[in-house]
Design an enzyme around this catalytic site. Structure first.
Site, PDB file in Angstrom:
ATOM      1  N   CYS A   1      25.665   0.059 -44.021  1.00 15.83           N
ATOM      2  CA  CYS A   1      26.136   0.803 -45.183  1.00 15.83           C
ATOM      3  C   CYS A   1      27.045   1.962 -44.801  1.00 15.83           C
ATOM      4  CB  CYS A   1      24.931   1.329 -45.959  1.00 15.83           C
ATOM      5  SG  CYS A   1      23.758   0.024 -46.269  1.00 15.83           S
TER       6      CYS A   1
ATOM      7  N   GLU B   1      32.271   5.222  -8.559  1.00 10.97           N
ATOM      8  CA  GLU B   1      31.260   4.992  -9.599  1.00 10.97           C
ATOM      9  C   GLU B   1      31.813   4.105 -10.717  1.00 10.97           C
ATOM     10  OE1 GLU B   1      30.369   8.982 -10.916  1.00 10.97           O
ATOM     11  OE2 GLU B   1      29.424   9.555  -9.027  1.00 10.97           O
ATOM     12  N   PRO B   2      32.231   2.895 -10.382  1.00 10.75           N
ATOM     13  CA  PRO B   2      32.824   2.040 -11.426  1.00 10.75           C
ATOM     14  C   PRO B   2      31.767   1.493 -12.381  1.00 10.75           C
ATOM     15  CG  PRO B   2      32.537   0.772  -9.426  1.00 10.75           C
ATOM     16  CD  PRO B   2      32.118   2.187  -9.092  1.00 10.75           C
TER      17      PRO B   2
HETATM   18  N1  LLP Z   1      30.852   8.377 -13.392  1.00  6.29           N
HETATM   19  C1  LLP Z   1      30.667   9.313 -14.324  1.00  6.29           C
HETATM   20  C2  LLP Z   1      30.263  10.671 -13.917  1.00  6.29           C
HETATM   21  C3  LLP Z   1      30.886   9.009 -15.677  1.00  6.29           C
HETATM   22  O1  LLP Z   1      30.730   9.950 -16.601  1.00  6.29           O
HETATM   23  C4  LLP Z   1      31.282   7.702 -16.047  1.00  6.29           C
HETATM   24  C5  LLP Z   1      31.484   7.334 -17.448  1.00  6.29           C
HETATM   25  C6  LLP Z   1      31.428   6.739 -15.027  1.00  6.29           C
HETATM   26  C7  LLP Z   1      31.224   7.118 -13.712  1.00  6.29           C
HETATM   27  C8  LLP Z   1      31.820   5.319 -15.309  1.00  6.29           C
HETATM   28  O2  LLP Z   1      33.075   5.256 -15.897  1.00  6.29           O
HETATM   29  P1  LLP Z   1      33.783   3.834 -16.106  1.00  6.29           P
HETATM   30  O3  LLP Z   1      34.088   3.259 -14.731  1.00  6.29           O
HETATM   31  O4  LLP Z   1      32.886   2.963 -16.865  1.00  6.29           O
HETATM   32  O5  LLP Z   1      35.022   4.166 -16.850  1.00  6.29           O
HETATM   33  N2  LLP Z   1      31.282   4.929 -24.041  1.00  6.29           N
HETATM   34  C9  LLP Z   1      32.666   5.000 -23.633  1.00  6.29           C
HETATM   35  C10 LLP Z   1      32.823   5.287 -22.147  1.00  6.29           C
HETATM   36  C11 LLP Z   1      32.080   6.527 -21.696  1.00  6.29           C
HETATM   37  C12 LLP Z   1      32.241   6.810 -20.245  1.00  6.29           C
HETATM   38  C13 LLP Z   1      31.326   7.893 -19.805  1.00  6.29           C
HETATM   39  N3  LLP Z   1      31.341   8.163 -18.421  1.00  6.29           N
HETATM   40  C14 LLP Z   1      33.365   3.725 -24.037  1.00  6.29           C
HETATM   41  O6  LLP Z   1      32.733   2.845 -24.610  1.00  6.29           O
HETATM   42  O7  LLP Z   1      34.566   3.589 -23.820  1.00  6.29           O
END
Ligand code: LLP
Length: 412
Positions: free
Chosen positions: A342, A273-274
């Site tokens: 702000c 799940e990238p």
């Molecule tokens: N699968 C699940 C169950 C997740 O909770 C997430 C991300 C992903 C896949 C994807 O993860 P990634 O490959 O993008 O690392 N807002 C934060 C990141 C929150 C991630 C939440 N879950 C930031 O800006 O760093």
């Protein structure tokens, strides 16, 4: 080959000068590169070519329809966490049989929508959810394929807000108490356990926490097999990090090789799940300097993008490279790049070496494609930025800029 590069002294998005986009669409402006999206998806997906696998892009990272369509056209599946994300994925033409649904708080209406759409699998995070899914599926005369999300208690060594696989986190089921949940899933009508799911965190810059989690999951899988529960899917979630500054995250091919080796020839389909690794470096946020200001202690560049557009620096203290759209070769100073909101927490960079840009000049905030626009808001009644997708020399307005009318359209 990078798709945001300087040619003849100015920044381009693929074959389009960023200054041309600014002139046509204004700022703050998100600009995405379709070629980069495709390159990243291909690099990631092909890293697992030796394994039966499904790459489910994590919609939360960047859910713009044009982005989803670009990835769906390459055969990407999607990882969703809400009814809204399901709606977007379907609208983008994603095959429902390539959609997996994660999240700790799925509402009954959302579960029903996903069942009706015929998604591949629910990643179930609690026994309460399992019971609810069973009841709804039974009522609809359907059987839901489920993976239970197992919390392996592994430290991903990333920011605490984006660590998810530790015992203290709200996610998944404790690994030591999950066998009973599987037994329950076997008994309940309307659900069939077909896999194991886990996601330990985001922006991981080393492979070892993934392998540590995988070890625990495989040992857990052996116990399930001994109980007569066969799992055909293994979902390892997302989390592979990207380079924002000086991080040196593993290349997807290294990640792929390590998992291929660890999984050997187990009869499972690997789901990934990238999110960030696909879109993070496929987007920039372009902003205009509005004022410069000198106080006895600091130099500020006040820009027209703010924490409502890109909250990552404020929320995670995260680093985003910032460069001039047209570098003028002036000496660098130490500046804070701040927005008009702000709050003192409204900054894009602090104590950053940047030239003394003048009002009216433009800056590009890099690595803004993931968790940029999707986390944006209307705080301070700021219309949300426009999003542009560049594909070669083609410019697609992926989302028009919000207007003042949009701000009040839903209110009375
Ligand atoms: N699968 C699940 C169950 C997740 O909770 C997430 C991300 C992903 C896949 C994807 O993860 P990634 O490959 O993008 O690392 N807002 C934060 C990141 C929150 C991630 C939440 N879950 C930031 O800006 O760093």
């Amino acid at each position: 080959m990078h798709h945001f590069e300087y040619r003849g002294g100015e920044l381009y998005a693929e074959d389009v000068p960023v200054s041309t986009l600014v002139a046509a669409y204004g700022t703050p402006l998100y600009v995405y590169s379709a070629a980069t999206l495709r390159r990243h998806f291909r690099a990631f997906d092909s890293a697992f070519a030796a394994l039966p696998h499904l790459t489910c892009y994590s919609v939360k990272a960047n859910s713009n329809l044009s982005v989803l369509k670009t990835l769906a056209a390459m055969g990407a599946g999607m990882d969703i966490v809400s009814g809204g994300e399901l709606y977007r994925a379907l609208a983008a033409g994603v095959d429902p049989q390539k959609i997996v649904y994660s999240g700790v708080g799925k509402r009954a209406s959302e579960i029903e929508e996903a069942l009706k759409a015929g998604i591949l699998m629910f990643n179930v995070e609690s026994t309460g959810e399992l019971e609810r899914l069973s009841a709804i599926a039974s009522r609809l005369g359907k059987t839901a394929q489920v993976s239970l999300r197992i919390n392996p208690n592994v430290d991903p060594k990333t920011h605490p807000y984006i660590s998810t696989g530790l015992k203290k986190n709200k996610f998944g089921l404790d690994i030591d108490h999950s066998l009973a949940a599987y037994a329950k899933a076997m008994e309940l009508p309307g659900v069939t356990p077909v896999g194991i799911d886990c996601h330990i965190g985001s922006q991981l810059t080393s492979i070892s926490p993934f392998l540590e989690a995988l070890d625990k999951i495989l040992a857990f899988r052996d116990k399930l097999t001994a109980m007569g529960i066969e799992t055909r899917y293994l979902d390892l979630g997302g989390g592979l990090g990207i380079q924002y500054n000086e991080e040196e995250p593993p290349h997807p091919s290294e990640f792929g090789q390590a998992l291929t080796k660890a999984l050997g020839d187990l009869p499972i389909t690997l789901i990934l799940e990238p999110g960030r690794v696909i879109v993070g470096n496929a987007g920039i946020l372009v902003t205009e300097a509005v004022y410069t200001k000198k106080t006895p202690s600091k130099d500020f560049i006040i820009v027209d993008a703010a924490m409502n557009d890109l909250i990552r620096p404020s929320l995670y203290d995260s680093y985003h490279a910032i460069r001039e759209v047209r570098p003028a070769g002036r000496p660098e100073l130490s500046v804070d790049v701040v927005g008009p909101i702000c709050e003192s927490g409204d900054f894009l960079a602090r104590d950053r070496a940047l030239p003394a840009v003048a009002p009216g000049e433009h800056l590009a905030v890099f690595s803004a494609g993931a968790y940029g626009f999707t986390m944006s808001s209307n705080y301070n009644s700021r219309p949300r930025a426009a999003e542009i997708l560049v594909d070669g020399d083609e410019v697609i307005v992926a989302r028009r800029r919000e207007s003042y009318d949009d701000l009040i359209a839903l209110e009375r």
